[in-house]
Write an enzyme that holds these catalytic residues in place. Structure first.
Site, PDB file in Angstrom:
ATOM      1  N   ASP A  65      62.198 -23.242  14.647  1.00 42.42           N
ATOM      2  CA  ASP A  65      63.339 -22.473  15.142  1.00 42.42           C
ATOM      3  C   ASP A  65      63.728 -22.871  16.568  1.00 42.42           C
ATOM      4  O   ASP A  65      64.904 -23.085  16.862  1.00 42.42           O
ATOM      5  CB  ASP A  65      63.051 -20.966  15.111  1.00 42.42           C
ATOM      6  CG  ASP A  65      62.993 -20.433  13.685  1.00 42.42           C
ATOM      7  OD1 ASP A  65      63.542 -21.095  12.784  1.00 42.42           O
ATOM      8  OD2 ASP A  65      62.394 -19.367  13.485  1.00 42.42           O
ATOM      9  N   ASP A 119      59.993  -8.256  20.435  1.00 42.36           N
ATOM     10  CA  ASP A 119      59.862  -9.339  21.412  1.00 42.36           C
ATOM     11  C   ASP A 119      61.189  -9.670  22.105  1.00 42.36           C
ATOM     12  O   ASP A 119      61.214  -9.987  23.295  1.00 42.36           O
ATOM     13  CB  ASP A 119      59.272 -10.587  20.740  1.00 42.36           C
ATOM     14  CG  ASP A 119      57.805 -10.387  20.378  1.00 42.36           C
ATOM     15  OD1 ASP A 119      57.120  -9.610  21.085  1.00 42.36           O
ATOM     16  OD2 ASP A 119      57.337 -10.996  19.398  1.00 42.36           O
ATOM     17  N   SER A 155      54.743 -14.691   9.675  1.00 40.25           N
ATOM     18  CA  SER A 155      55.174 -14.870  11.052  1.00 40.25           C
ATOM     19  C   SER A 155      53.959 -14.572  11.925  1.00 40.25           C
ATOM     20  O   SER A 155      53.400 -13.479  11.873  1.00 40.25           O
ATOM     21  CB  SER A 155      56.322 -13.908  11.364  1.00 40.25           C
ATOM     22  OG  SER A 155      56.486 -13.834  12.760  1.00 40.25           O
TER      23      SER A 155
HETATM   24  N1  ARG Z   1      54.551  -6.166  16.164  1.00 42.38           N
HETATM   25  C1  ARG Z   1      53.813  -6.785  17.231  1.00 42.38           C
HETATM   26  C2  ARG Z   1      54.453  -6.445  18.537  1.00 42.38           C
HETATM   27  O1  ARG Z   1      55.580  -6.050  18.572  1.00 42.38           O
HETATM   28  C3  ARG Z   1      53.636  -8.266  17.009  1.00 42.38           C
HETATM   29  C4  ARG Z   1      54.808  -9.111  17.215  1.00 42.38           C
HETATM   30  C5  ARG Z   1      54.494 -10.509  16.821  1.00 42.38           C
HETATM   31  N2  ARG Z   1      55.576 -11.385  17.101  1.00 42.38           N
HETATM   32  C6  ARG Z   1      55.962 -12.338  16.281  1.00 42.38           C
HETATM   33  N3  ARG Z   1      56.969 -13.065  16.653  1.00 42.38           N
HETATM   34  N4  ARG Z   1      55.373 -12.566  15.125  1.00 42.38           N
HETATM   35  O2  ARG Z   1      53.837  -6.560  19.570  1.00 42.38           O
END
Ligand code: ARG
Length: 399
Positions: A14, A124, A175
């Site tokens: 990506d 994120d 992911s």
């Molecule tokens: N749900 C978790 C958080 O918000 C993990 C996020 C993981 N990020 C990812 N791009 N897979 O902290």
């Protein structure tokens, strides 16, 4: 001079396609920034070169492992930070650090914007953009996947058409985000919250059901920070790395949770964070030994708020800053040794000692040597329960 954007670059499909995609959509030159937070895998040199091969005008890599441990993981440990009492904020802690480097590089290289590869559904994106807004309010944030319609299918076609050097390994259904504090796995068959995780998901931990003799480890803390393991001096980063190995071998730190995202979605998440959970268990117990009762009780509430702020992307906020001052001040006597027994997925405290302990054997003992004057308790309870007694009389009289 063309405008510039600094992209948080992972080396994956990506963000690799994101380089050309951003340039085509915005006309800006793209600077790639890859930050090493202990995610392992490919060499940072390979990642740096791939960004250039994908069309970045500059490619910057930063080894931020020590900075991550010192400035982000240690504050989280001092705060015993667990979101929803269980998730040690693995991804939530790395985003403000990456954002800090994005803002720094943007200013150094004269960029007017930053970019990241997050979708519009997760936490994120919020963490990156809220942190950048707090650190460099003049910058704008762009998310090619969210704002510029860069879907995974389009990314694959784009990479093929442009001959980008990305090996399209067999499609990983999950992911994954990882760093030295832990690993997060989501999507794929885990999206049905009834489906149990399979052994294949895990990388930092071995199967806790696999029988092994227990291991013991002694962690020495100084003012809330680990400074030695089994008597050998360690830096915070080394403490985390060592404990990932020791506790991971026993399957410590596996977490399977339905989590409340900031954007309102409930999501099913699987984590593994062996060092984080072992260290928090040890640190919290050392606080129980060394921290005055009312402070200890009050701090547990502050910890929950701290974790929520960080989860919600408010690392660089006024409230978080003030809570950090409070938490730091609570740590002045949190020094001593904790012994953990590691086995079957659990890190259990089996011993604690401290020069600054508040545990007084002569007060606690039921044996000879007891110095606690039990006769004082009678009057104490009389006064302690006086308000209850008075109001109970009133309630009886007036219904
Ligand atoms: N749900 C978790 C958080 O918000 C993990 C996020 C993981 N990020 C990812 N791009 N897979 O902290």
């Amino acid at each position: 001079m063309a405008e510039r954007v600094v992209l948080a670059y992972s080396g994956g499909l990506d963000t690799s396609v994101g380089i050309g995609w951003l340039r085509d959509a915005t006309g800006k030159e793209v600077v790639a920034l890859a930050v090493d937070v202990g995610q392992g895998g490919e060499s940072m040199d390979d990642i740096r070169q791939r960004a250039l091969d994908c069309g970045a005008v500059e490619s910057v890599v930063v080894d931020a492992k020590e900075e991550f441990a010192n400035d982000f993981l240690m504050p989280a440990l001092k705060a015993n930070a667990l979101y929803q009492k269980r998730y040690p904020l693995v991804s939530a802690l790395s985003r403000p650090l990456i954002a800090r480097h994005l803002a720094r590089v943007a200013r150094e290289l004269g960029a007017d914007s930053v970019a990241h590869g997050c979708t519009g559904k997760g936490n994120d994106q919020v963490r990156f953009e809220a942190a950048v807004a707090a650190l460099a309010p003049e910058l704008t944030s762009i998310a090619p996947v969210r704002d510029l319609a860069l879907t995974r299918d389009k990314a694959i076609v784009y990479a093929e058409e442009h001959g980008l050097p990305i090996k399209q390994s067999k499609k990983n259904p999950y992911s994954i985000d990882k760093n030295v504090w832990g690993r997060a796995v989501e999507t794929g068959f885990l999206e049905d919250p009834w489906n149990a995780p399979i052994e294949d998901l895990y990388e930092y931990t071995q199967d806790p059901a696999d029988p092994k003799p227990a291991d013991e480890v002694t962690i020495t803390f100084q003012a809330g920070v680990p400074v030695a393991i089994d008597g050998t001096a360690v830096t915070p980063l080394e403490a985390v790395q060592r404990l990932n190995g020791l506790a991971g071998r026993h399957g410590v730190g596996r977490i399977d949770i339905v989590e409340d995202r900031l954007v309102g979605i409930k999501s099913r998440e699987v984590y593994e964070a062996p060092a984080a959970l072992a260290l928090i268990a040890a640190h919290e117990e050392l606080e129980n030994l060394t921290m005055e009762r009312d402070l200890n009780r009050f701090k547990r509430g502050v910890e929950a708020t701290w974790a929520e702020l960080v989860y919600d992307g408010l690392w660089f906020s006024a409230l978080k800053r003030s809570l950090d001052v409070f938490v730091d001040d609570t740590q002045r006597h949190v020094s001593g040794d904790i012994r953990l027994t590691l086995q079957g997925g659990r890190a259990v405290v089996t011993g604690r000692r401290s020069e600054e302990s508040l545990y007084d054997f002569d007060l606690a003992t039921y044996d000879t040597g007891d110095t606690f004057d039990q006769s004082l308790s009678k009057g104490f309870i009389e006064l302690w329960s006086l308000p209850s007694k008075i109001s109970a009389r009133r309630d009886l009289a007036h219904g």
